[in-house]
Design a protein around this motif. Structure first.
Motif, PDB file in Angstrom:
ATOM      1  N   VAL A   1      33.862  34.848  44.362  1.00 17.59           N
ATOM      2  CA  VAL A   1      32.899  35.740  44.997  1.00 17.59           C
ATOM      3  C   VAL A   1      32.118  35.005  46.086  1.00 17.59           C
TER       4      VAL A   1
ATOM      5  N   ILE B   1      33.917  33.772  38.931  1.00 10.36           N
ATOM      6  CA  ILE B   1      33.708  34.540  37.702  1.00 10.36           C
ATOM      7  C   ILE B   1      34.545  33.908  36.595  1.00 10.36           C
TER       8      ILE B   1
ATOM      9  N   ALA C   1      34.434  37.835  32.630  1.00 11.46           N
ATOM     10  CA  ALA C   1      34.271  39.161  33.198  1.00 11.46           C
ATOM     11  C   ALA C   1      33.422  40.060  32.312  1.00 11.46           C
TER      12      ALA C   1
ATOM     13  N   GLY D   1      29.899  38.934  32.769  1.00 10.03           N
ATOM     14  CA  GLY D   1      29.512  38.824  34.163  1.00 10.03           C
ATOM     15  C   GLY D   1      29.054  37.437  34.570  1.00 10.03           C
TER      16      GLY D   1
ATOM     17  N   LEU E   1      31.953  40.862  45.805  1.00  7.57           N
ATOM     18  CA  LEU E   1      33.319  40.690  45.327  1.00  7.57           C
ATOM     19  C   LEU E   1      34.299  40.760  46.488  1.00  7.57           C
TER      20      LEU E   1
ATOM     21  N   GLY F   1      27.791  44.720  36.432  1.00  8.56           N
ATOM     22  CA  GLY F   1      29.078  44.598  37.096  1.00  8.56           C
ATOM     23  C   GLY F   1      30.146  45.456  36.444  1.00  8.56           C
TER      24      GLY F   1
ATOM     25  N   LEU G   1      35.249  43.674  36.693  1.00  9.25           N
ATOM     26  CA  LEU G   1      35.259  42.296  37.177  1.00  9.25           C
ATOM     27  C   LEU G   1      36.542  41.586  36.744  1.00  9.25           C
TER      28      LEU G   1
ATOM     29  N   GLU H   1      38.113  37.780  35.889  1.00  9.88           N
ATOM     30  CA  GLU H   1      37.770  36.388  35.608  1.00  9.88           C
ATOM     31  C   GLU H   1      38.967  35.493  35.872  1.00  9.88           C
TER      32      GLU H   1
END
Length: 449
Positions: free
Chosen positions: A49, A93, A96, A99, A118, A145, A148, A150
């Motif tokens: 990110v 990240i 996920a 977050g 993102l 979030g 997401l 990871e």
């Protein structure tokens, strides 16, 4: 052509990372079988990110003596102002569901607003879970979030010099950018970039804004957090540094559990294993941390370590130098046992060690008025380190500098804050501090106890 290219990859080690085959890496386009890392990056890049921050920092400016008469004889020596700032960086990240985003402490230091963007352009506010300035690691939590992605964390201990790696980040605020290179060196320290240094060196292009971004292997596993470069005017010359994932993961676990890093003390003093020491001790080794002294009643003493031992591994991971050992120890938390492997009399032995609690850094003014403006903490190499020093403070005017190490008070050795406090309390009148500054030793005299 495809067969020839795979053969070349195998010969150069591109299909082997950390000694294990990576035959499932999609090196070729589905359309025309041209070489590509795009399939791997499509999986990994959504976990990297961009981070933008806002805040204000306190700026201290010394008032010139020629203007101080306006304020009288007891007027201020410096002017303090709050100045707004903005900054850009990168993050990764690693969880996920919760977050969690890992970045560098210097990316978010002093920020009152943190915005995470993102890859698809979605933006979320983030809050700080914990930071560790000594290792330059920070853990953020994305607020509310959704969807997401990871990244899988790999073992940086498995890296070898020559392994191919990819750096992902946000250089110069351009947006997500990918560069590639190899692992140029491992266990880099003594650079003066951070207090705790055990860097992966890479020639993958890292520039301003890449800080906090990901260093990944060709199979898409995170092995480092990009942190710093060496280069003129901040430009890339092919020498970049990343915090190893093993070190990052151990620190993050503490930040999640405690909101801070609770460091322990091993209680040994020494230096790198040199060829002369290895020859004198008849050791079949050329790298490691030589123990010259074990502090009584320390974690090392309780575990059975002795002077003359050479530490070669921590939890099975090779130790290359005393600085490497120091970085590993400062990464491990208090109260959690780990294994230390040593060479003793030519034999390899393993000891279970549980670190004793470190004394937290204290404001030195609590110990002596002349030390006002200095912050102190124990040093693994013996003595007490000045970790912070206010410009224009009483301590600075006495001649102390940041990173000075107080090794004795009136010739009495000190290796903990409590020992320093006791020595200062028992000193009468003038106090002479024995200071280690780099490779030099000097004495500073304090008054006004």
């Amino acid at each position: 052509m495809r067969t020839k290219f795979i053969a070349v990859l195998a010969l150069t080690g591109l299909l082997t990372l950390g000694g294990s085959a990576q035959a499932n890496i999609p090196f070729f386009s589905d359309k025309d079988e041209t070489p590509t890392l795009a399939p791997m990056l499509e999986e990994v890049t959504p976990a990297v990110v961009n981070i933008s921050v806002k805040g204000s920092r306190e700026v201290r400016q010394r008032i010139p003596d020629m203007f101080r008469f306006f304020f009288g004889p007891n007027g201020p020596r410096e002017q303090v102002q709050e100045r707004p700032f903005r900054g850009l960086g990168s993050g990764v990240i690693i969880d996920a569901e919760n977050g969690y985003v890992v970045t560098n402490n210097h990316v978010i230091d002093g920020a009152s607003e943190i915005l995470v963007t993102l890859k698809d352009g979605e933006q979320y506010d983030a809050e700080v879970i914990g930071t560790d300035a000594n290792s330059d690691i920070a853990l953020l939590k994305i607020k509310n979030g959704k969807d997401l992605t990871e990244i899988e964390i790999g073992r940086s201990a498995d890296l070898r010099v020559g392994d191919f790696v990819v750096a992902i980040g946000n250089p110069f605020g351009l947006g997500q950018t990918v560069t590639s290179g190899i692992v140029s060196a491992l266990g880099r320290s003594g650079l003066g970039i951070e207090e705790i240094e055990n860097f992966i060196q890479t020639d993958a292009a890292i520039n301003s804004g890449n800080s906090g971004g990901a260093l990944v292997t060709l199979d898409g596993k995170l092995v480092g957090i990009n942190t710093a470069i060496l280069g003129p005017n901040g430009g890339n010359i092919g020498i970049g540094f990343a915090i190893p994932s093993d070190m990052m993961e151990a620190l993050v676990q503490q930040l999640i559990e405690f909101g801070e890093v609770r460091r322990g003390v091993l209680g040994v003093r020494g230096n790198d294993l040199t060829p002369d020491i290895a020859k004198a001790l008849n050791l079949d080794a050329n790298q490691g941390a030589f123990i010259a002294e074990v502090v009584p009643d320390s974690a090392a003493a309780e575990a059975g370590l002795q002077s003359g031992d050479v530490i070669t591994a921590v939890n099975g991971e090779k130790i290359r130098s005393f600085a490497d050992l120091s970085a590993r120890v400062k990464t491990l938390g208090v109260g959690k046992p780990f294994d230390i492997t040593v060479l003793r009399d030519g034999d390899k032995r393993t000891f279970e060690v549980t670190l004793s609690a470190d004394e937290t850094a204290v404001e030195a003014e609590q110990l002596h008025p002349a030390l006002q403006g200095a912050t102190l903490a124990p040093s693994d190499g013996g003595g007490i380190t000045i970790t912070e020093l206010e410009e224009g403070s009483m301590a600075a005017r006495y001649g102390l500098r940041k990173d000075d190490v107080i090794v004795a008070v009136n010739r009495k050795p000190v290796n903990s804050v409590s020992e320093l406090r006791s020595a200062l309390d028992s000193a009468e009148g003038v106090v002479a501090l024995n200071i280690r500054r780099g490779n030099s030793s000097l004495y500073l005299v304090l008054r006004g106890g």
